[in-house]
Design a protein around this motif. Structure first.
Motif, PDB file in Angstrom:
ATOM      1  N   SER A 170       0.026  -0.637 -15.153  1.00 28.37           N
ATOM      2  CA  SER A 170       1.274   0.022 -14.777  1.00 28.37           C
ATOM      3  C   SER A 170       1.279   1.445 -15.329  1.00 28.37           C
ATOM      4  N   PRO A 171       1.961   2.372 -14.655  1.00 27.92           N
ATOM      5  CA  PRO A 171       2.048   3.742 -15.188  1.00 27.92           C
ATOM      6  C   PRO A 171       2.681   3.782 -16.581  1.00 27.92           C
ATOM      7  N   GLU A 172       3.650   2.898 -16.818  1.00 29.42           N
ATOM      8  CA  GLU A 172       4.334   2.881 -18.108  1.00 29.42           C
ATOM      9  C   GLU A 172       3.394   2.466 -19.233  1.00 29.42           C
ATOM     10  N   LEU A 173       2.523   1.479 -18.962  1.00 32.99           N
ATOM     11  CA  LEU A 173       1.601   1.033 -20.006  1.00 32.99           C
ATOM     12  C   LEU A 173       0.639   2.157 -20.375  1.00 32.99           C
ATOM     13  N   TYR A 248      -0.544  -0.999  -3.791  1.00 37.17           N
ATOM     14  CA  TYR A 248       0.056  -0.820  -5.112  1.00 37.17           C
ATOM     15  C   TYR A 248      -0.285   0.550  -5.692  1.00 37.17           C
ATOM     16  N   LEU A 249      -1.526   0.983  -5.481  1.00 34.53           N
ATOM     17  CA  LEU A 249      -1.935   2.293  -5.980  1.00 34.53           C
ATOM     18  C   LEU A 249      -1.232   3.414  -5.228  1.00 34.53           C
ATOM     19  N   GLN A 250      -1.055   3.231  -3.928  1.00 42.53           N
ATOM     20  CA  GLN A 250      -0.427   4.272  -3.120  1.00 42.53           C
ATOM     21  C   GLN A 250       1.060   4.418  -3.404  1.00 42.53           C
ATOM     22  N   ASP A 251       1.743   3.297  -3.699  1.00 46.31           N
ATOM     23  CA  ASP A 251       3.183   3.431  -3.971  1.00 46.31           C
ATOM     24  C   ASP A 251       3.483   3.647  -5.452  1.00 46.31           C
TER      25      ASP A 251
END
Length: 326
Positions: A170-173, A248-251
């Motif tokens: 995840s971007p947050e991790l 998932y990568l695109q969004d």
């Protein structure tokens, strides 16, 4: 002289129950109730005048008569199904039945299937992700989509798309974890392992020439989809498999770690008998799916699907059966 045959539909029920060892699994495969299977088997046994199954507390097993009868019935049904496929001048039925690897069906095929039905509204499509072998042509499937390393003998295999693998989280991790390099990040957070695939973290580290970090904080799941879901929830880093994680990568739900992606040994394949590929419906479906993959069409933005079915490597127990778990 006429043939003296039991009701043919009861033979189909018997073949499925004998092969799967369960009235329930046979019912799931044929899309009827277990009681209907049981009733059909009882009708067949009454017609034959002998029991075909032992029904006990430990489950279902074939009697000596059933063991002798089952392979003969399977051969006879297979011959009949093949003869039907070979019939000259047979008209298109307007039906197409596809057995698909579960995560591929949920993450790639289903979100794009509307485009096929818009092009060919008269073709009735059935997608099946049940976890059983597909036996062409007895089981009634026209095609199967499987994940595997190479074609198996006895069927026609068309490569759809090779897999690419890259760690994802995840971007947050990634944003909230201190690290010196993206490879260093892999030693600071749990790695999510998929227990039912051969190419997982060990294969990626080996291919990259990287010594695995001393990290015993592992999370283990049994499906590719669960691994991706866990990564999106910030549980750790999963091994992302393209094209399954492309959306998932695109969004922005997932981001790559220590990229770029590298080729895996596995691909997705379209499988069927050569006779099946001669049917108009299967020709149209094969041409459509290859065009979709070639053009890398995106699914509708409002479509998000999930799966909890297991994904296992493709394998074949004989020349006409392919695993539905792959």
């Amino acid at each position: 002289m006429g043939f003296r045959l039991p009701p043919v539909n009861t033979l189909r029920l018997f073949e499925a129950a004998a092969r799967l060892g369960s009235f329930k699994l046979a019912a799931d495969e044929i899309h009827i109730t277990p009681s209907a299977v049981s009733h059909g088997i009882q009708t067949l046994e009454n017609w034959l005048g002998t029991e075909l199954f032992h029904r006990g507390s430990r489950g279902l097993s074939l009697t000596a008569a059933g063991q002798a009868y089952a392979p003969e019935v399977q051969t006879a049904l297979s011959i009949l199904a093949s003869a039907t496929e070979r019939l000259p001048g047979r008209r298109a039925t307007g039906a197409l039945s596809v057995s698909s690897a579960p995560t591929f069906a949920n993450r790639w095929l289903l979100p794009r299937l509307a485009r096929f039905t818009e092009l060919y509204p008269d073709i009735r499509v059935t997608i099946d992700t049940a976890r059983h072998y597909v036996d062409f042509p007895v089981d009634g499937f026209d095609l199967a989509i499987r994940r595997g390393t190479e074609p198996k003998s006895g069927e026609s295999w068309t490569q759809l798309i090779p897999e690419m693998v890259v760690p994802v989280c995840s971007p947050e991790l990634r944003r909230n974890t201190p690290y010196e390099s993206e490879v260093d990040l892999l030693g600071r957070v749990p790695l999510i392992h998929v227990t039912t695939v051969r190419e997982d973290w060990h294969a990626w580290f080996e291919a990259k020439g990287i010594i695995p970090p001393a990290n015993d904080r592992a999370i283990r799941v049994d499906t590719i989809q669960l691994a991706a879901e866990g990564a999106m929830r910030g549980l750790g880093v999963a091994m992302g498999r393209k094209p399954l994680v492309d959306d998932y990568l695109q969004d922005g739900s997932l981001v790559e770690v220590a990229g770029p992606a590298i080729p895996a040994d596995t691909s997705y394949w379209l499988v069927g008998t050569q006779l099946a590929f001669d049917r108009p419906e299967t020709k149209l479906f094969r041409a459509w799916i290859l065009e979709e993959l070639k053009n890398n069409h995106e699914p509708p933005l409002n479509v998000r699907t999930r799966s909890t079915s297991a994904e296992l490597p493709a394998r074949s127990s004989n020349s006409r059966r392919v695993s539905a778990q792959s």
